[in-house]
Motif scaffolding. Sequence first.
Motif, PDB file in Angstrom:
ATOM      1  N   ARG A   1      13.788 -13.057 -50.210  1.00 17.20           N
ATOM      2  CA  ARG A   1      14.238 -11.706 -50.517  1.00 17.20           C
ATOM      3  C   ARG A   1      15.155 -11.196 -49.403  1.00 17.20           C
ATOM      4  NH1 ARG A   1      13.259 -10.799 -55.671  1.00 17.20           N
ATOM      5  NH2 ARG A   1      13.283  -8.537 -55.275  1.00 17.20           N
ATOM      6  N   ARG A   2      16.189 -10.483 -49.796  1.00 22.69           N
ATOM      7  CA  ARG A   2      17.194 -10.033 -48.827  1.00 22.69           C
ATOM      8  C   ARG A   2      16.590  -9.189 -47.703  1.00 22.69           C
ATOM      9  NH1 ARG A   2      20.587  -5.442 -48.507  1.00 22.69           N
ATOM     10  NH2 ARG A   2      22.551  -5.860 -47.435  1.00 22.69           N
ATOM     11  N   LEU A   3      15.666  -8.296 -48.048  1.00 28.93           N
ATOM     12  CA  LEU A   3      15.102  -7.398 -47.060  1.00 28.93           C
ATOM     13  C   LEU A   3      14.385  -8.145 -45.946  1.00 28.93           C
ATOM     14  CD1 LEU A   3      14.550  -4.367 -46.359  1.00 28.93           C
ATOM     15  CD2 LEU A   3      12.392  -4.612 -47.602  1.00 28.93           C
TER      16      LEU A   3
ATOM     17  N   HIS B   1      18.822  -2.488 -41.004  1.00 28.11           N
ATOM     18  CA  HIS B   1      17.842  -1.402 -41.033  1.00 28.11           C
ATOM     19  C   HIS B   1      16.461  -1.866 -40.578  1.00 28.11           C
ATOM     20  CE1 HIS B   1      15.936   2.299 -42.197  1.00 28.11           C
ATOM     21  NE2 HIS B   1      15.161   1.688 -43.078  1.00 28.11           N
ATOM     22  N   MET B   2      16.131  -3.139 -40.804  1.00 26.94           N
ATOM     23  CA  MET B   2      14.816  -3.664 -40.438  1.00 26.94           C
ATOM     24  C   MET B   2      14.841  -4.340 -39.068  1.00 26.94           C
ATOM     25  SD  MET B   2      13.084  -2.580 -42.940  1.00 26.94           S
ATOM     26  CE  MET B   2      11.524  -3.308 -42.458  1.00 26.94           C
TER      27      MET B   2
ATOM     28  N   THR C   1      12.304  -0.287 -56.044  1.00 25.67           N
ATOM     29  CA  THR C   1      10.882  -0.445 -55.765  1.00 25.67           C
ATOM     30  C   THR C   1      10.041  -0.396 -57.037  1.00 25.67           C
ATOM     31  OG1 THR C   1      11.262   0.639 -53.635  1.00 25.67           O
ATOM     32  CG2 THR C   1       8.991   0.423 -54.331  1.00 25.67           C
TER      33      THR C   1
ATOM     34  N   PRO D   1      16.256   3.849 -52.584  1.00 26.79           N
ATOM     35  CA  PRO D   1      15.540   2.594 -52.882  1.00 26.79           C
ATOM     36  C   PRO D   1      14.430   2.731 -53.924  1.00 26.79           C
ATOM     37  CG  PRO D   1      15.823   2.882 -50.510  1.00 26.79           C
ATOM     38  CD  PRO D   1      16.216   4.181 -51.151  1.00 26.79           C
TER      39      PRO D   1
END
Length: 271
Positions: free
Chosen positions: A154-156, A245-246, A134, A130
């Motif tokens: 945002r996707r995250l 992941h989050m 970033t 990543p």
Amino acid sequence: MPRPASRAATPLVFAHANGFPGLSYRSLLAPLAERFDLHPLDRLGHHPDFPVGHNWLALRDELLERLDDFDTPVIGVGHSMGGVLMAMAAEQSPERFRGVVMLDPPLMLGFDALAMKAIKRLGLADRFTPAGRTLGRRDSWPSAQAMRDYLRRRRLFRRFTEQALDDYVDGGTRELDDGRVVLLYDPDIEVAIFRHLPDHLDQLPDLLQVPVGVLAGRDSDLLTPRRCRRLRRRGVRVGQVPGGHMFPMEYPEATRNALTTMLDELLEASA
């Protein structure tokens, strides 16, 4: 706020993911204070005595120094980077831990470790980690609400609960006199951490002398089913929770339930 645990409660030290200060995890962690002596860490990698470097060894040492504050063994829990650092610290100083739980850790074993070593040696970390995404990331907004609106697209952050998104905005920024908000987590340090993803931990599961478990996101693109099977073959207890992941911010209650169940199993094993 939940009622704090008694002084006799077991210390639970929580290490965050790269880019997410400890206060970002309020939705997940706050209820745990009823049972544990809770200590979320803030911004690993920002201490001048422990600059980010090869294989996160300095970050491990920073974490171990934070544990000097405790006179009894702790439970170590960490998300992503934080989980790997907890395991590295437990391998180095097992007497300081009762157990470790990693939440979707980037723990490179087998071929993954060899591949990461080659990627770093060839200078391709920005392309395959990543770090590249970033670089140049936005770090300020006209207001907290403008930041929320931006992140929600945002996707995250798309699947964060409303409270978890607020926790990140409130815990991960400071407000300037003109009303603008800026990130507390230095983006340059975030990039450096990604560039130095550890490639030397293939033997870590065999070296750990404390009970260890992993919680993986069912939709995670990091801890895939293949990698989970590899962890199980190496003797690591593996559980699953909804989300990617989050998942600690996407499904904090389900994560907390799975975490407490796994902690009960680990503490029983350590006893």
